[in-house]
Design a protein around this motif. Structure first.
Motif, PDB file in Angstrom:
ATOM      1  N   UNK A  20       0.683  -1.212   0.145  1.00 19.20           N
ATOM      2  CA  UNK A  20       0.002  -0.009   0.063  1.00 19.20           C
ATOM      3  C   UNK A  20       0.740   1.160   0.070  1.00 19.20           C
ATOM      4  N   UNK A  21       2.162   1.059   0.779  1.00 21.49           N
ATOM      5  CA  UNK A  21       2.946   2.437   0.712  1.00 21.49           C
ATOM      6  C   UNK A  21       3.301   2.605  -0.604  1.00 21.49           C
ATOM      7  N   UNK A  22       3.660   1.516  -1.683  1.00 20.48           N
ATOM      8  CA  UNK A  22       3.948   1.813  -3.114  1.00 20.48           C
ATOM      9  C   UNK A  22       2.840   2.094  -3.914  1.00 20.48           C
ATOM     10  N   UNK A  23       1.423   2.165  -3.350  1.00 20.26           N
ATOM     11  CA  UNK A  23       0.136   2.601  -4.193  1.00 20.26           C
ATOM     12  C   UNK A  23      -0.251   1.255  -4.902  1.00 20.26           C
ATOM     13  N   UNK A  24      -0.092   0.089  -4.279  1.00 22.63           N
ATOM     14  CA  UNK A  24      -0.516  -1.006  -4.983  1.00 22.63           C
ATOM     15  C   UNK A  24      -1.534  -1.925  -3.950  1.00 22.63           C
ATOM     16  N   UNK A  25      -2.444  -2.933  -4.357  1.00 24.76           N
ATOM     17  CA  UNK A  25      -3.283  -3.570  -3.770  1.00 24.76           C
ATOM     18  C   UNK A  25      -2.623  -5.025  -3.985  1.00 24.76           C
ATOM     19  N   UNK A  26      -2.902  -5.833  -3.097  1.00 23.68           N
ATOM     20  CA  UNK A  26      -2.356  -7.329  -3.248  1.00 23.68           C
ATOM     21  C   UNK A  26      -3.601  -8.268  -3.152  1.00 23.68           C
ATOM     22  N   UNK A  27      -3.620  -9.374  -3.943  1.00 29.42           N
ATOM     23  CA  UNK A  27      -4.750 -10.283  -3.888  1.00 29.42           C
ATOM     24  C   UNK A  27      -4.543 -11.183  -2.737  1.00 29.42           C
ATOM     25  N   UNK A  28      -5.598 -11.983  -2.484  1.00 32.22           N
ATOM     26  CA  UNK A  28      -5.684 -13.086  -1.281  1.00 32.22           C
ATOM     27  C   UNK A  28      -4.882 -13.876  -1.511  1.00 32.22           C
ATOM     28  N   UNK A  66      -6.056  -3.275   0.477  1.00 38.67           N
ATOM     29  CA  UNK A  66      -5.115  -2.352   0.727  1.00 38.67           C
ATOM     30  C   UNK A  66      -5.190  -1.620   2.091  1.00 38.67           C
ATOM     31  N   UNK A  67      -4.465  -0.789   2.420  1.00 38.37           N
ATOM     32  CA  UNK A  67      -4.790   0.319   3.842  1.00 38.37           C
ATOM     33  C   UNK A  67      -4.234   1.608   3.102  1.00 38.37           C
ATOM     34  N   UNK A  68      -4.938   2.664   3.639  1.00 37.48           N
ATOM     35  CA  UNK A  68      -4.922   3.879   3.187  1.00 37.48           C
ATOM     36  C   UNK A  68      -3.377   4.389   3.712  1.00 37.48           C
ATOM     37  N   UNK A  69      -2.552   5.189   2.825  1.00 40.23           N
ATOM     38  CA  UNK A  69      -1.192   5.247   3.328  1.00 40.23           C
ATOM     39  C   UNK A  69      -0.956   6.125   4.848  1.00 40.23           C
ATOM     40  N   UNK A  70      -1.958   7.174   4.803  1.00 39.39           N
ATOM     41  CA  UNK A  70      -1.998   7.778   6.055  1.00 39.39           C
ATOM     42  C   UNK A  70      -2.349   6.825   7.430  1.00 39.39           C
ATOM     43  N   UNK A 136      11.336  -3.788   3.283  1.00 38.45           N
ATOM     44  CA  UNK A 136      11.806  -3.628   1.915  1.00 38.45           C
ATOM     45  C   UNK A 136      13.146  -3.535   1.786  1.00 38.45           C
ATOM     46  N   UNK A 137      14.013  -3.667   2.867  1.00 38.36           N
ATOM     47  CA  UNK A 137      15.236  -3.455   2.751  1.00 38.36           C
ATOM     48  C   UNK A 137      16.156  -4.642   3.422  1.00 38.36           C
ATOM     49  N   UNK A 138      15.299  -5.747   3.671  1.00 36.52           N
ATOM     50  CA  UNK A 138      15.963  -6.943   4.035  1.00 36.52           C
ATOM     51  C   UNK A 138      16.180  -6.934   5.481  1.00 36.52           C
ATOM     52  N   UNK A 139      15.622  -6.185   6.391  1.00 36.82           N
ATOM     53  CA  UNK A 139      16.010  -6.353   7.673  1.00 36.82           C
ATOM     54  C   UNK A 139      15.246  -7.192   8.520  1.00 36.82           C
ATOM     55  N   UNK A 140      13.736  -7.360   7.986  1.00 32.58           N
ATOM     56  CA  UNK A 140      12.902  -8.094   8.632  1.00 32.58           C
ATOM     57  C   UNK A 140      12.408  -9.236   7.647  1.00 32.58           C
ATOM     58  N   UNK A 141      11.626 -10.086   8.085  1.00 33.20           N
ATOM     59  CA  UNK A 141      11.142 -11.085   7.165  1.00 33.20           C
ATOM     60  C   UNK A 141       9.657 -11.348   7.720  1.00 33.20           C
TER      61      UNK A 141
END
Length: 144
Positions: A20-28, A66-70, A136-141
């Motif tokens: 959602x931070x990138x403006x995308x929705x994801x499927x189930x 999705x989740x609203x960015x704010x 997004x930077x690989x610090x958590x999984x």
């Protein structure tokens, strides 16, 4: 500590927030695969999260979750836990007894109170955004 549904729900919400931070929705299907959860179980969890206004469900060919960015910056981990597990994490017995209180405490009651208070503070202070930023930077999984 958390129910299996709550664990999957937290992971699913983090995954949705990342996209959602990138403006995308994801499927189930994509969410279930990414968090290693059965699709039907994931659907029930996402329904509960949508019902509690944590995620948005969009139907149709370009639909998904999705989740609203704010909102990502203001959603607390405690909201996710409450939406999926209620408040039992704050009221339950450390040994799982059905009735445990200060009048009739279990053997760990007085020590467990501090752990429960610390956990509540951590859940209240941790935001969805904070949990999302390391992915997004690989610090958590989300899965191993």
């Amino acid at each position: 500590m958390f129910s299996k549904a709550c664990e999957y729900g937290i992971r699913a919400t983090i995954y949705i927030a990342l996209h959602s931070l990138e403006g995308n929705r994801v499927s189930l299907k994509e969410i279930a695969e990414e968090i290693d959860s059965p699709s039907a179980f994931t659907a029930k969890i996402l329904y509960q999260l949508a019902k509690n206004n944590i995620v948005d469900s969009v139907k149709g060919a370009y639909g998904g979750f999705q989740i609203e960015k704010n909102q990502i910056h203001s959603i607390k981990l405690s909201q996710l836990v409450f939406a999926l597990d209620g408040d039992r994490i704050y009221t339950g017995c450390g040994l799982g007894l059905s009735r445990c209180n200060a009048e009739k405490p279990c053997p760990v009651h007085h020590k467990f109170i501090q752990i429960r208070n610390d956990l509540k503070q951590m859940l209240d202070e941790t935001t969805l955004y904070e949990m999302t930023t390391g992915l997004d930077v690989g610090l958590t999984f989300l899965k191993r």
